[in-house]
Every structure is written in C-alpha cells, then in structure tokens.
Enzyme design. Structure first.
Site, mmCIF file in Angstrom:
data_model
loop_
_atom_site.group_PDB
_atom_site.id
_atom_site.type_symbol
_atom_site.label_atom_id
_atom_site.label_comp_id
_atom_site.label_asym_id
_atom_site.label_seq_id
_atom_site.Cartn_x
_atom_site.Cartn_y
_atom_site.Cartn_z
ATOM 1 N N GLY A 11 1.086 -1.060 0.213
ATOM 2 C CA GLY A 11 -0.344 0.130 -0.137
ATOM 3 C C GLY A 11 0.884 1.603 -0.229
ATOM 4 O O GLY A 11 2.417 1.382 0.547
ATOM 5 N N ARG A 72 1.033 -5.413 -5.226
ATOM 6 C CA ARG A 72 0.828 -7.000 -5.459
ATOM 7 C C ARG A 72 1.487 -8.142 -5.968
ATOM 8 O O ARG A 72 0.822 -7.607 -7.181
ATOM 9 C CB ARG A 72 -0.199 -6.307 -4.316
ATOM 10 C CG ARG A 72 -0.175 -5.870 -3.629
ATOM 11 C CD ARG A 72 -1.893 -5.669 -2.001
ATOM 12 N NE ARG A 72 -2.104 -4.564 -1.360
ATOM 13 C CZ ARG A 72 -1.849 -3.999 -0.023
ATOM 14 N NH1 ARG A 72 -0.467 -4.470 0.175
ATOM 15 N NH2 ARG A 72 -1.870 -3.229 0.574
ATOM 16 N N ASP A 103 5.377 -5.071 6.247
ATOM 17 C CA ASP A 103 6.339 -6.508 6.385
ATOM 18 C C ASP A 103 6.064 -8.166 5.033
ATOM 19 O O ASP A 103 6.930 -8.177 5.114
ATOM 20 C CB ASP A 103 5.036 -7.200 7.359
ATOM 21 C CG ASP A 103 5.575 -8.400 8.035
ATOM 22 O OD1 ASP A 103 6.181 -8.932 8.918
ATOM 23 O OD2 ASP A 103 4.327 -9.705 7.091
ATOM 24 N N SER A 105 6.476 -6.503 2.437
ATOM 25 C CA SER A 105 7.566 -6.762 0.895
ATOM 26 C C SER A 105 9.350 -6.928 2.135
ATOM 27 O O SER A 105 9.773 -6.780 1.098
ATOM 28 C CB SER A 105 7.410 -4.570 0.724
ATOM 29 O OG SER A 105 5.972 -4.691 0.460
ATOM 30 N N THR A 125 4.663 2.515 5.692
ATOM 31 C CA THR A 125 2.976 2.130 5.640
ATOM 32 C C THR A 125 2.121 3.086 6.913
ATOM 33 O O THR A 125 3.244 3.312 7.614
ATOM 34 C CB THR A 125 2.801 0.989 6.625
ATOM 35 O OG1 THR A 125 1.781 0.321 6.679
ATOM 36 C CG2 THR A 125 3.780 0.717 7.763
ATOM 37 N N ASP A 127 0.005 2.035 8.717
ATOM 38 C CA ASP A 127 -0.764 1.535 9.616
ATOM 39 C C ASP A 127 0.203 1.761 11.084
ATOM 40 O O ASP A 127 0.560 1.272 12.294
ATOM 41 C CB ASP A 127 -0.858 0.142 9.201
ATOM 42 C CG ASP A 127 -1.727 -0.332 8.316
ATOM 43 O OD1 ASP A 127 -2.618 0.839 7.661
ATOM 44 O OD2 ASP A 127 -1.642 -1.468 7.217
ATOM 45 N N ASP A 129 2.839 -0.323 12.266
ATOM 46 C CA ASP A 129 2.359 -1.949 12.582
ATOM 47 C C ASP A 129 3.503 -2.622 12.377
ATOM 48 O O ASP A 129 3.494 -4.050 12.746
ATOM 49 C CB ASP A 129 1.196 -2.989 12.034
ATOM 50 C CG ASP A 129 1.735 -2.760 10.384
ATOM 51 O OD1 ASP A 129 2.466 -1.565 10.017
ATOM 52 O OD2 ASP A 129 0.190 -3.802 9.607
ATOM 53 N N GLY A 170 -5.935 1.136 9.760
ATOM 54 C CA GLY A 170 -4.807 0.358 10.502
ATOM 55 C C GLY A 170 -4.261 -0.994 10.440
ATOM 56 O O GLY A 170 -3.853 -2.265 10.795
ATOM 57 N N ARG A 171 -5.516 -2.059 10.154
ATOM 58 C CA ARG A 171 -5.282 -3.264 8.915
ATOM 59 C C ARG A 171 -5.899 -4.218 11.139
ATOM 60 O O ARG A 171 -6.702 -4.021 11.260
ATOM 61 C CB ARG A 171 -4.035 -3.753 8.541
ATOM 62 C CG ARG A 171 -3.688 -3.598 7.181
ATOM 63 C CD ARG A 171 -3.440 -4.844 6.785
ATOM 64 N NE ARG A 171 -1.747 -4.255 7.425
ATOM 65 C CZ ARG A 171 -1.266 -5.372 6.729
ATOM 66 N NH1 ARG A 171 -0.876 -6.055 5.872
ATOM 67 N NH2 ARG A 171 0.189 -5.393 7.786
ATOM 68 N N ALA A 186 -12.242 11.402 21.678
ATOM 69 C CA ALA A 186 -12.891 10.234 21.859
ATOM 70 C C ALA A 186 -13.864 9.977 22.752
ATOM 71 O O ALA A 186 -12.791 9.325 24.164
ATOM 72 C CB ALA A 186 -12.652 9.177 20.557
ATOM 73 N N ARG A 211 -25.718 13.305 32.125
ATOM 74 C CA ARG A 211 -25.235 14.792 32.555
ATOM 75 C C ARG A 211 -25.658 16.729 31.596
ATOM 76 O O ARG A 211 -24.751 17.574 31.971
ATOM 77 C CB ARG A 211 -23.696 14.456 32.965
ATOM 78 C CG ARG A 211 -22.469 14.520 31.600
ATOM 79 C CD ARG A 211 -21.225 15.035 32.574
ATOM 80 N NE ARG A 211 -20.181 14.406 31.578
ATOM 81 C CZ ARG A 211 -20.189 13.734 31.299
ATOM 82 N NH1 ARG A 211 -20.094 12.381 31.623
ATOM 83 N NH2 ARG A 211 -19.140 13.372 30.222
ATOM 84 N N LYS A 214 -24.047 16.266 24.324
ATOM 85 C CA LYS A 214 -25.375 16.512 23.536
ATOM 86 C C LYS A 214 -24.991 15.863 22.559
ATOM 87 O O LYS A 214 -25.057 15.112 21.309
ATOM 88 C CB LYS A 214 -25.037 17.673 22.990
ATOM 89 C CG LYS A 214 -25.939 18.804 23.860
ATOM 90 C CD LYS A 214 -26.783 18.327 23.984
ATOM 91 C CE LYS A 214 -27.939 19.622 25.016
ATOM 92 N NZ LYS A 214 -29.281 19.430 25.637
#
Length: 319
Positions: A11, A72, A103, A105, A125, A127, A129, A170-171, A186, A211, A214
C-alpha cells in the site's frame, strides 16, 4: 557496490516519495548509480527498470503516493518469480536493493537477500504496525488526516446531538485509532489489541447523556469489525441517534507532513549507507529519535504492540 535499485511495494503511504528522493540523491552524492523499479516486485520481474538522476526526484518531496507506483505480486512469492526478479537485477547490474513498504514487502526483500542480493527495508505504511521502529513513513500524515475529519464530524455531531462512529484504517493494528482517538477527544476507542467491554461503552455514553452531553465520538479500528454493525448495535442498545463514517482511502493520500518528510529522508539515506557497507537483510527504523537497523528475522519474530500508557490515558480522559 556501484549500482543499487529502489522500489515501493504494498500500500502507498505519504512520504514514500521523500524516501525515494533521499535514496537517489544520497546514492548519487556517493557516486553510485541508482535504478528505479516501477510497480514493485511485479515490475522487477517484468524488467520495468530505468536509471534515475537528480532530476528524476526533483519536486517530489511534497507529493503523496509514489512516483515508482506500487503493486502486490503473488507470483513473486514463488521461487520462480524470485528467480525472474534476480535475472532482471543481473541484467541491469544492480548489486543491492532498497525496498520501501511493509511487512509483506520485507519478506520479499529477505528472499532476495538469501539468494545473494542484499536488500534493505524502509518501513512505509500508514498502519505503523512494524516492529523495530517507533514510527513508519506515512503514519503521521494519515493521523492528521483522521484528526481533521474527526474535528469536522464533531461539528455535525454537536449540531444534531448524535453519536458518531468513525471507522479508521490500520489492518490488525490499532495505532491510528488510538492516537486519533486521544488527539480528537473520543469517548471510546476500539482497537484489535484490546477487548473493550460493550456494556462499559454503553454506560459511558449514558453517563454523558445524563449529565447533558449532546454528542459522542467513538473511534473504531477496522481490525475490530464493521463500523456499521457496531453503530447499529449502539443505537439499538442506547436508543441514541447514531451515525457511522468510514474514512477509507482518504487516509492514504495527501501531501506528507513535515514529520513524515524528515523521517523518510533520514531512513532513505540510512538505507543507502547500509548497502554501501555491504549489509543486507535488514530494516532501518527510528527509536527515541535515533536511527537503528535490525535483521528481518528479528522484525518478523516480534509482534506489534500498542502504547499501554496512551491507551490507559485515553480511558481516564474519556470519563
């Protein structure tokens, strides 16, 4: 070593062009010839290779994607495919190869190294990761894209008093969701590395609603499951109006941030240095802002982990 090659695989990630630029200019500075291989390992097997000069990488440091394109290749995973690639390397006199990717690659690069063609991996990447490096090229840019989207979704969530589920890429890794969730405030962050109790998420939403809160934002990593399925479950359980946004491939595009440009430049140049020292079968990375390198075998033997302190902090701040 007089001739080296460079390719991008897997990717695309913002900052890959900055890494290509660093490889080409660092190599030419040290009187090496550089060959760009287009379309990854598929292009290597097909001989889609051309020599690069300083002008080849002019005005690309700010561009997203990769000027060498990416693809790929299932065929390259076979012995026959790898031998086809080696034939092309010999044809062009290429003695070492720099592979920018993830990874998968690096596993291709390891196979070439085992067959006598030293390869150095540069982690590219979104990700984040890959073990052995604190950050991968493209992660920071993607993170900022997500945060910008979260901020805009929050405006709408506030206006309509809704709960929003935002699904990010993020796989099987949760770094993008974790970092974006903490930076975007978040209420809940769902990542593959941690099993979140559904009832706890519901209780947190209800407490906020009781509380007078909204709206709520929930970050969900794609490795956890479908954002739409989760959103439907949330609405059925809480009776709170819920909407889902899947950011998709917008996260992989865009001009790289300064952080990614600097990281890519440092890693690309370091990869050239390793080849000049006749090293192969390694990945370059960054740890505590210092450049490091590790054998591929060590990288493959480790599993990706999240920052536990950050994860715990996100829960504390979302009460």
């Amino acid at each position: 070593m007089k001739k080296i090659g460079v390719l991008t695989s897997g990717g695309d990630a913002p900052g890959m062009n900055a890494a290509i630029r660093a490889v080409v200019r660092k190599a030419i500075y040290h009187n090496l010839e550089v060959y760009g291989i287009k379309n990854g390992f598929q292009g290597l097997m097909e001989g889609n290779i051309e020599q690069m000069d300083l002008g080849s990488v002019g005005d690309i440091i700010q561009r997203g994607g990769t000027i060498l394109f990416s693809a790929r290749s299932e065929e390259f995973k076979t012995e026959e495919g790898q031998m086809r690639g080696i034939e092309q390397l010999k044809k062009f006199g290429i003695e070492g190869l720099i592979v920018i990717g993830g990874d998968g690659s690096f596993r291709g690069a390891q196979k070439l190294t085992e067959k006598g063609f030293p390869c150095i991996g540069v982690p590219g990447t979104i990700d984040n990761d890959i073990s052995g490096t604190d950050f991968t090229i493209g992660f920071d840019t993607s993170l900022n894209t997500i945060i910008e989207a979260v901020d805009k979704v929050r405006d709408t969530a506030t206006s309509h008093e809704r709960t929003y589920i935002i699904e990010v890429m993020g796989r099987d890794a949760g770094d993008l969701a974790l970092w974006a969730g903490l930076a975007g405030g978040a209420e809940s962050i769902l990542i593959p590395e941690k099993k979140e109790d559904f009832e706890e998420i519901v209780d947190r939403l209800k407490r906020g609603h009781d509380r007078g809160k909204k709206h709520s934002i929930i970050l969900l990593a794609e490795g956890v499951g479908s954002g739409f399925d989760f959103g439907e479950r949330i609405q059925e359980t809480t009776q709170l109006e819920t909407r889902v946004t899947v950011l998709g491939y917008i996260q992989r595009g865009g001009s790289p941030t300064a952080t990614d440009r600097v990281l890519a430049s440092r890693l690309g140049a370091k990869a050239v240095e390793l080849l000049m020292d006749n090293e192969g079968g390694k990945m370059v990375g960054i740890q505590n802002n210092n450049l490091v390198s590790y054998p591929f075998d060590e990288i493959f033997a480790q599993s990706h982990t999240i920052n536990e302190e950050m994860y715990n902090l996100s829960k504390e701040l979302s009460i």
